[in-house]
Design a protein around this motif. Structure first.
Motif, mmCIF file in Angstrom:
data_model
loop_
_atom_site.group_PDB
_atom_site.id
_atom_site.type_symbol
_atom_site.label_atom_id
_atom_site.label_comp_id
_atom_site.label_asym_id
_atom_site.label_seq_id
_atom_site.Cartn_x
_atom_site.Cartn_y
_atom_site.Cartn_z
ATOM 1 N N PRO A 8 28.461 -30.643 -39.979
ATOM 2 C CA PRO A 8 27.542 -30.306 -38.886
ATOM 3 C C PRO A 8 27.456 -28.796 -38.618
ATOM 4 O O PRO A 8 26.389 -28.280 -38.322
ATOM 5 N N GLU A 9 28.580 -28.091 -38.767
ATOM 6 C CA GLU A 9 28.571 -26.647 -38.540
ATOM 7 C C GLU A 9 27.704 -25.939 -39.568
ATOM 8 O O GLU A 9 26.923 -25.044 -39.234
ATOM 9 N N ARG A 10 27.837 -26.348 -40.814
ATOM 10 C CA ARG A 10 27.032 -25.721 -41.868
ATOM 11 C C ARG A 10 25.547 -26.064 -41.713
ATOM 12 O O ARG A 10 24.690 -25.239 -41.975
ATOM 13 N N LYS A 11 25.279 -27.275 -41.295
ATOM 14 C CA LYS A 11 23.888 -27.680 -41.087
ATOM 15 C C LYS A 11 23.257 -26.859 -39.969
ATOM 16 O O LYS A 11 22.129 -26.384 -40.093
ATOM 17 N N GLN A 17 19.517 -20.096 -39.741
ATOM 18 C CA GLN A 17 19.067 -19.070 -40.686
ATOM 19 C C GLN A 17 17.615 -19.290 -41.093
ATOM 20 O O GLN A 17 16.849 -18.335 -41.232
ATOM 21 N N GLN A 18 17.223 -20.545 -41.280
ATOM 22 C CA GLN A 18 15.829 -20.840 -41.616
ATOM 23 C C GLN A 18 14.899 -20.436 -40.481
ATOM 24 O O GLN A 18 13.828 -19.893 -40.710
ATOM 25 N N GLU A 19 15.314 -20.680 -39.250
ATOM 26 C CA GLU A 19 14.507 -20.298 -38.093
ATOM 27 C C GLU A 19 14.380 -18.788 -37.988
ATOM 28 O O GLU A 19 13.321 -18.262 -37.670
ATOM 29 N N LEU A 20 15.467 -18.079 -38.250
ATOM 30 C CA LEU A 20 15.415 -16.619 -38.211
ATOM 31 C C LEU A 20 14.453 -16.067 -39.251
ATOM 32 O O LEU A 20 13.736 -15.106 -38.990
#
Length: 71
Positions: A8-11, A17-20
């Motif tokens: 869950p942390e990596r997800k 990161q994708q949102e950024l």
């Protein structure tokens, strides 16, 4: 846990990161509206490089306009 399963942390980090990457200036609004913050460090930290460039550009343009107005 299997190696091919995502924790869950990596997800969460991957999605962040994708949102950024997809919306760098949208983070300015998120940082501004945080309830537990209010300092410039949180705003700058959440903007990333692209958002920081935009913020600096806006500040420089505002400074130029103000200095020309009060001449």
């Amino acid at each position: 846990m299997k190696d091919n399963q995502e924790t869950p942390e990596r997800k969460r980090e991957r999605l962040r990161q994708q949102e950024l990457k997809s919306n760098p200036t949208g983070n300015m609004n998120d940082a501004y509206n945080r309830t537990n913050s209010g300092n410039l460090a949180d705003l700058v930290g959440s903007l990333g490089w692209k958002g920081m460039r935009v913020l600096i550009l806006v500040i420089v343009i505002a400074f130029i306009i103000i200095s020309l107005y009060f001449k």
